[in-house]
Design a protein around this motif. Structure first.
Motif, PDB file in Angstrom:
ATOM      1  N   ALA A 275     -46.033  76.059  22.769  1.00  0.00           N
ATOM      2  CA  ALA A 275     -45.027  75.751  21.750  1.00  0.00           C
ATOM      3  C   ALA A 275     -45.049  76.844  20.690  1.00  0.00           C
ATOM      4  O   ALA A 275     -46.067  77.474  20.448  1.00  0.00           O
ATOM      5  CB  ALA A 275     -45.334  74.396  21.120  1.00  0.00           C
ATOM      6  N   GLY A 276     -43.929  77.067  20.062  1.00  0.00           N
ATOM      7  CA  GLY A 276     -43.907  78.060  19.003  1.00  0.00           C
ATOM      8  C   GLY A 276     -42.558  78.723  18.892  1.00  0.00           C
ATOM      9  O   GLY A 276     -41.656  78.472  19.692  1.00  0.00           O
ATOM     10  N   SER A 277     -42.424  79.581  17.900  1.00  0.00           N
ATOM     11  CA  SER A 277     -41.134  80.187  17.587  1.00  0.00           C
ATOM     12  C   SER A 277     -40.812  81.276  18.611  1.00  0.00           C
ATOM     13  O   SER A 277     -41.684  81.764  19.318  1.00  0.00           O
ATOM     14  CB  SER A 277     -41.195  80.795  16.198  1.00  0.00           C
ATOM     15  N   PRO A 278     -39.525  81.699  18.656  1.00  0.00           N
ATOM     16  CA  PRO A 278     -39.198  82.896  19.433  1.00  0.00           C
ATOM     17  C   PRO A 278     -39.857  84.103  18.786  1.00  0.00           C
ATOM     18  O   PRO A 278     -40.242  84.048  17.621  1.00  0.00           O
ATOM     19  CB  PRO A 278     -37.666  82.972  19.357  1.00  0.00           C
ATOM     20  N   PRO A 279     -40.011  85.201  19.520  1.00  0.00           N
ATOM     21  CA  PRO A 279     -40.702  86.363  18.945  1.00  0.00           C
ATOM     22  C   PRO A 279     -39.911  86.981  17.794  1.00  0.00           C
ATOM     23  O   PRO A 279     -38.703  86.801  17.695  1.00  0.00           O
ATOM     24  CB  PRO A 279     -40.799  87.328  20.134  1.00  0.00           C
ATOM     25  N   GLY A 280     -40.601  87.711  16.974  1.00  0.00           N
ATOM     26  CA  GLY A 280     -39.945  88.379  15.845  1.00  0.00           C
ATOM     27  C   GLY A 280     -39.098  89.558  16.298  1.00  0.00           C
ATOM     28  O   GLY A 280     -39.309  90.124  17.375  1.00  0.00           O
ATOM     29  N   LEU A 281     -38.135  89.936  15.438  1.00  0.00           N
ATOM     30  CA  LEU A 281     -37.200  91.002  15.800  1.00  0.00           C
ATOM     31  C   LEU A 281     -37.904  92.340  16.018  1.00  0.00           C
ATOM     32  O   LEU A 281     -37.548  93.105  16.905  1.00  0.00           O
ATOM     33  CB  LEU A 281     -36.134  91.156  14.704  1.00  0.00           C
ATOM     34  N   SER A 282     -38.951  92.600  15.218  1.00  0.00           N
ATOM     35  CA  SER A 282     -39.602  93.905  15.350  1.00  0.00           C
ATOM     36  C   SER A 282     -40.337  94.008  16.686  1.00  0.00           C
ATOM     37  O   SER A 282     -40.348  95.067  17.315  1.00  0.00           O
ATOM     38  CB  SER A 282     -40.569  94.137  14.186  1.00  0.00           C
ATOM     39  N   GLY A 283     -40.922  92.889  17.123  1.00  0.00           N
ATOM     40  CA  GLY A 283     -41.606  92.868  18.427  1.00  0.00           C
ATOM     41  C   GLY A 283     -40.625  93.166  19.552  1.00  0.00           C
ATOM     42  O   GLY A 283     -40.941  93.912  20.492  1.00  0.00           O
ATOM     43  N   ILE A 284     -39.436  92.577  19.456  1.00  0.00           N
ATOM     44  CA  ILE A 284     -38.440  92.799  20.512  1.00  0.00           C
ATOM     45  C   ILE A 284     -37.938  94.239  20.477  1.00  0.00           C
ATOM     46  O   ILE A 284     -37.886  94.913  21.513  1.00  0.00           O
ATOM     47  CB  ILE A 284     -37.265  91.795  20.353  1.00  0.00           C
ATOM     48  N   SER A 285     -37.620  94.734  19.268  1.00  0.00           N
ATOM     49  CA  SER A 285     -37.014  96.074  19.229  1.00  0.00           C
ATOM     50  C   SER A 285     -38.001  97.155  19.645  1.00  0.00           C
ATOM     51  O   SER A 285     -37.598  98.213  20.134  1.00  0.00           O
ATOM     52  CB  SER A 285     -36.391  96.365  17.864  1.00  0.00           C
ATOM     53  N   ALA A 286     -39.302  96.867  19.503  1.00  0.00           N
ATOM     54  CA  ALA A 286     -40.292  97.849  19.966  1.00  0.00           C
ATOM     55  C   ALA A 286     -40.247  98.011  21.483  1.00  0.00           C
ATOM     56  O   ALA A 286     -40.722  99.014  22.027  1.00  0.00           O
ATOM     57  CB  ALA A 286     -41.692  97.418  19.534  1.00  0.00           C
TER      58      ALA A 286
END
Lengths: 119, 342
Positions: free
Chosen positions: B132-143
């Motif tokens: 369970a938990g939030s979707p990943p952060g934007l910086s993690g994805i853009s990396a």
């Protein structure tokens, strides 16, 4: 040319057909509910007999309801509950599974049904 | 006097009905492999169901182990060594299938991309049960964007190496198709001419039961009912990708596991895609590619040479290719559908 005997045979034929049809169609959903657990032979239940089936899996108890020739998973110890959201299995070939608890339920039987369901 | 023809007719009618009451000529078996439930339908008349099932099960379990991209899978080991910068030997069967995956990835314009394992892991979809938990952060994805592709896997004189440390190969969306294609060949080599192998809703057909074809229901992505049924020929495969297979909820919003490699987010615009094709591996990759393509799915279908596709759009409109439409019977209701030319 039609003679009285022809009529007799035709009537007898029609009666036979009607009788067979009644036998076939009253027992047509002679489908079964098949419950499979990993590493065990499958267990079959008559879909026509309403019942509650409780199966113990690695995570705990999965509860399956058979009612009016349908079946569904009503309770499951898994976290996602995908198996419960599948809802009622109605057509032959329909299946629901609780992968975490290694249990699957399928409706089978009846030549008029489906061989498989894609989803 | 009674005409013989009349008697024969009456008897023929009676037999026509009794024929229906014969015991079903197909038997169904179930086992667990490829991370799902595998249902195998075989003719009752076939000798030695057990040996066939055991062989099939061990083949599919071996392929599950080969393509598992995390933990103890063979591909997981390969991924670890590649991302550590090592140059490694690849078993010829794996190298061949990876190259095949990359050809399809390129044809699909990157909609199908087996190079995005790091994104899949960032979203948590690499686990059977996502924590369970939030979707990943934007910086993690853009990396992780632009997403690495299998183009980063290059053959050198001494083996294979990755030119992008962010490459993590995930064959989900292709491995099941490859495995079922091998299952088809294996069954044929054992002279099993009639079989249906259904791995969690994706299936291959061989031959056909006596006097009819295999009947496949296509389930609606939002309710338990069927959209339509289709009759599959022997040597055909049917694969469906849907947004309901792996999901999680966060802050009232639902997220599914089919990531768009261009954005790093779950693809939008489509609820499910069903593809029928002779080649199971292609059908598998195409179902994912068409899902990710959204509005653009007809172009991607043409690029992949997929003629038979059914797409349920986000507003539950059903779009089908003409070839698919001709194979369907919409027996379960008046679903509105639209014929689209790829």
């Amino acid at each position: 040319m039609i003679r009285p005997g022809d009529l007799l045979v035709a009537l007898a034929g029609a009666a036979l057909v009607a009788w067979l049809a009644s036998v076939i169609y009253t027992s047509a959903p002679a489908s079964i509910v098949r419950i499979t657990q990993a590493d065990q032979p499958p267990r079959d239940y008559r879909a026509a007999e309403d019942r509650i089936i409780r199966i113990e899996g690695p995570l705990g108890e999965t509860v399956i309801e058979v009612k009016e020739e349908r079946a569904r998973i009503v309770r499951s110890p898994c976290t996602q509950k995908l198996c419960m959201r599948t809802g009622w299995l109605e057509a032959s070939g329909d299946a629901a599974a609780c992968l975490p608890n290694r249990i699957s339920v399928a409706l089978l039987g009846g030549d008029a049904g489906l061989d498989a369901v894609t989803f | 006097m009674i005409h013989r023809v009349t008697v024969a007719l009456a008897l023929a009618l009676a037999f026509a009905f009794t024929a229906c009451t014969r015991k079903a000529e197909i038997e169904h078996h179930t086992f667990f492999a490829l991370g799902t439930v595998v249902q195998v339908s075989l003719p009752r008349a076939l000798d030695d169901h057990d040996a066939t099932l055991r062989g099939l099960e061990s083949l599919l379990l071996a392929r599950e182990q080969r393509w598992r991209a995390w933990n103890t899978g063979e591909l997981a080991m390969i991924n670890r060594r590649l991302s550590a910068g090592e140059t490694i030997e690849l078993p010829p069967a794996i190298a061949r299938d990876l190259q095949r995956a990359n050809v399809l990835a390129q044809q699909s314009g990157g909609r199908f991309n087996p190079g995005i394992g790091k994104l899949v892991e960032l979203w948590g979809f690499h686990q059977e049960e996502r924590r369970a938990g939030s979707p990943p952060g934007l910086s993690g994805i853009s990396a992780l964007l632009p997403a690495p592709t299998l183009d980063a896997l290059v053959e050198t004189g001494s083996g294979w190496k990755s030119t992008d440390p962010r490459l993590w190969i995930d064959m989900g969306g292709f491995a099941k198709g490859l495995a079922l294609e091998e299952a088809r060949d294996w069954l044929a080599s054992r002279n099993v001419a009639v079989a249906l192998v259904n791995a969690g809703g994706d299936l291959i057909a061989l031959g056909a039961p006596a006097n009819r074809r295999w009947r496949i229901g296509i389930r609606h992505p939002r309710d338990a009912g069927m959209i339509a049924t289709l009759e599959a020929n022997g040597a055909e495969s049917v694969f469906t990708t849907g947004d309901y297979e792996r999901t999680f909820e966060w802050d009232g919003q639902k997220f599914h596991h089919i990531l768009d490699p261009a954005t790093g987010w779950p693809a939008e615009g489509v609820l499910s895609v069903t593809v029928l094709h002779r080649d199971a591996a292609l059908a598998d990759a195409a179902a994912t590619a068409l899902f990710v393509a959204g509005d653009d799915w007809p172009h991607v279908a043409r690029a992949l040479e997929v003629e038979h596709a059914l797409v349920v759009r986000a507003d539950e409109r059903i779009e089908v290719t003409r070839a698919m439409h001709e194979r369907l019977s919409y027996a379960y209701g008046d679903e509105s559908f639209e014929i689209v030319s790829p």
